[in-house]
Scaffold this active site. Structure first.
Site, PDB file in Angstrom:
ATOM      1  N   GLU A 282       0.841  -1.181   0.033  1.00  0.00           N
ATOM      2  CA  GLU A 282       0.111  -0.107   0.004  1.00  0.00           C
ATOM      3  C   GLU A 282       0.974   0.766  -0.093  1.00  0.00           C
ATOM      4  O   GLU A 282       2.060   1.311   0.828  1.00  0.00           O
ATOM      5  CB  GLU A 282      -1.185   0.081   1.061  1.00  0.00           C
ATOM      6  CG  GLU A 282      -1.801   1.416   1.863  1.00  0.00           C
ATOM      7  CD  GLU A 282      -2.756   1.504   2.836  1.00  0.00           C
ATOM      8  OE1 GLU A 282      -3.363   2.204   2.829  1.00  0.00           O
ATOM      9  OE2 GLU A 282      -1.999   0.482   3.796  1.00  0.00           O
ATOM     10  N   LYS A 344     -10.365   2.127  -3.293  1.00  0.00           N
ATOM     11  CA  LYS A 344     -10.452   1.933  -1.514  1.00  0.00           C
ATOM     12  C   LYS A 344     -12.040   2.375  -1.119  1.00  0.00           C
ATOM     13  O   LYS A 344     -11.595   3.665  -1.277  1.00  0.00           O
ATOM     14  CB  LYS A 344      -9.112   2.050  -0.052  1.00  0.00           C
ATOM     15  CG  LYS A 344      -9.429   1.587   0.539  1.00  0.00           C
ATOM     16  CD  LYS A 344      -8.804   2.380   1.932  1.00  0.00           C
ATOM     17  CE  LYS A 344      -8.068   1.007   3.740  1.00  0.00           C
ATOM     18  NZ  LYS A 344      -7.367   1.435   4.048  1.00  0.00           N
ATOM     19  N   CYS A 395      -5.157  -2.614   2.970  1.00  0.00           N
ATOM     20  CA  CYS A 395      -5.342  -2.511   4.121  1.00  0.00           C
ATOM     21  C   CYS A 395      -6.445  -2.746   5.007  1.00  0.00           C
ATOM     22  O   CYS A 395      -7.090  -3.910   5.552  1.00  0.00           O
ATOM     23  CB  CYS A 395      -3.882  -1.260   4.319  1.00  0.00           C
ATOM     24  SG  CYS A 395      -3.937  -0.595   6.369  1.00  0.00           S
TER      25      CYS A 395
END
Length: 517
Positions: A282, A344, A395
């Site tokens: 990430e 995300k 994440c």
């Protein structure tokens, strides 16, 4: 006068004679013990001590508010010790943010502990007593944890079921997911109290039933784990790169080129087999890749001709010229062209966005919400030439078991993450354990590329195929296991099992009422 103890009509029975502070202190200790049962220590036998003791403490009082405060103390102990690692993020820039750490930990622990207080308050309000109180409370506790997974975008970290991740019982999550596993774990863990304080046939029958349930789940999980990892007909090698860039150095201007070259060198390192895809963590690079073809070409040229999956920020033009930032994953081909991207969608509150930021911006407080990311449209399955279709996660998204479904079933899951914010604390280990649970639940291999670790390939039964430990520079080369067929949990989700927990909880309440008569 009847108390709320397990079978105890007499308030003199221990621990009814305890004062307020000894009772709350013991409850706090129960919470700490349940933290130790979670990863990374996974001392799951402590559940058989802490759960019965908490049931005794909350059942020894005469007022619902006392039961609620007692369970709240246990929850505070659990979340304060289980989530202490959040303070590490405030210590990255200790001069500016260090003072916030204790307030953040205590505030978060106290708030989340309300989800423990509520079920015990309800049980006391209903005056539940007798051996079936265990069934009712296990159900109420599970439903409250399910609510914690969804309320205010949810925070299903350290669910009760994760205490069993290192045991064969974790395999049952492929059948009914983490919440039903948590319910069964709580019910079985509390059974020793029935043996200790029960009466009549239930004193033997209930613990024996719990033992049989535990043995059956353990045997079924052991048999599942005895099977070898499924292999793909055509081997496909994945390389996960772990640069080990400390968070307080990651964006320093003089070190950005150092870490970038480290990523490229690790990607280009010779191995026995050329990887079919290379995965970077990430926010691996600070540049806007969509606007920087030179950076994309430099990344692609280091991957031995394989596509590269890399985390970076993205910016789009929004209404009235407003720039919309996303925490994104890009896929690059050998020429550096962008094959696809994913934004995300489940952002970290106060970390990646400020709740109610639209309202605050409408009130002219844009400065307060500046720097927030915007969420993407939701889970998608990505297709790249020559790469098996995968579900991308960034994440935090890996902690949500109910958000693993997309428009179609992928062949594997890819998570890119940056756990450097949390150093060598328990946080990265807990995060990794949840990745293993997602693999079990979905029956899919899970590839994880983390900035400082733990980078790993996990097979569809949650077993670690290969990994790079925390805070170690390097890469992981391994073959991608084949997926299993859709698990029962992947097909059914949580709702049927939540409905079953509701039914069992109501059954426990009815049986408690009959016990009182």
């Amino acid at each position: 006068m009847t108390t709320l103890s397990e079978t105890a009509p007499r308030p003199a029975a221990w621990p009814a004679g305890l004062g307020r502070w000894p009772r709350l202190g013991l409850a706090f200790a129960c919470g700490v013990a349940l933290t130790l049962a979670q990863p990374p220590l996974s001392l799951w036998p402590l559940c058989f001590l802490a759960v019965p003791l908490l049931l005794m403490l909350t059942g020894s009082v005469t007022r619902p508010v006392q039961a609620g405060w007692t369970a709240w103390a246990a929850g505070t102990g659990f979340f304060a010790t289980g989530l202490y690692w959040i303070a590490e993020a405030f210590l990255v820039d200790i001069a500016r943010h260090g003072w916030m750490a204790p307030f953040a930990i205590l505030g978060l622990a106290g708030g989340l502990a309300l989800f423990w207080a509520l079920p015990f308050w309800v049980a006391a309000r209903l005056r539940l007593a007798g051996p079936w109180r265990l069934l009712a409370i296990a159900a109420l506790w599970t439903l409250s944890e399910y609510a914690r997974s969804h309320v205010l975008t949810g925070f299903p970290w350290a669910l009760p079921g994760y205490a069993w991740v290192e045991t064969p019982l974790a395999q049952t999550a492929s059948l009914f997911g983490p919440h039903m596993l948590g319910f069964l774990g709580l019910a079985v863990s509390g059974a020793p109290l029935i043996a200790l304080r029960g009466r009549g046939a239930t004193r033997i029958a209930v613990p024996l039933a719990a033992l049989a349930l535990l043995a059956a789940g353990w045997a079924w999980g052991s048999a599942r784990l005895a099977a070898p990892a499924p292999q793909r007909e055509t081997p496909f090698v994945v390389r996960m790169v772990q640069p080990n860039a400390p968070q307080n150095e990651k964006w320093r201007g003089d070190l950005i080129p150092v870490f970038f070259e480290r990523l490229r060198t690790l990607s280009n390192a010779p191995g026995p087999v050329t990887p079919g895809v290379v995965i970077w963590p990430e926010t691996a690079v600070p540049w806007l890749l969509a606007e920087d073809p030179r950076a994309r070409l430099a990344i692609a040229s280091s991957a031995q001709g394989a596509p590269v999956i890399v985390g970076a920020r993205k910016v789009d033009e929004g209404p009235r010229g407003r720039r919309i930032w996303s925490n994104s994953l890009f896929a690059l081909d050998a020429s550096g062209a962008i094959l696809g991207s994913y934004d995300k969608h489940h952002l970290v509150p106060f970390g990646e966005y400020v709740p109610l930021n639209g309202l605050l911006a409408g009130l002219g407080l844009e400065g307060f919400v500046g720097g927030s990311f915007s969420p993407g449209p939701g889970p998608v399955v990505m297709s790249l030439p020559g790469v098996p279709d995968f579900l991308p996660l960034i994440c935090y998204e890996a902690i949500f078991p109910h958000e693993m479904q997309a428009d179609r079933r992928p062949e594997w899951i890819v998570q890119i993450t940056n756990d450097a914010w949390f150093g060598s604390s328990a946080g990265p280990y807990q995060h990794f354990a949840q990745a293993r649970m997602r693999a079990i639940e979905q029956g899919l291999p899970f590839a994880r590329a983390a900035n400082t670790g733990i980078s790993a390939m996990i097979d569809p039964m949650g077993r670690i195929v290969a990994k790079r430990p925390l805070l170690e520079q390097g890469y992981v080369d391994t073959e991608l296991p084949a997926p299993l067929g859709p698990t029962l949990y992947a097909r059914a989700g949580d709702l049927p099992w939540v409905a079953l927990v509701v039914f069992l909880g109501l059954t426990g309440i009815v049986l408690c009422r009959k016990f009182e008569q």
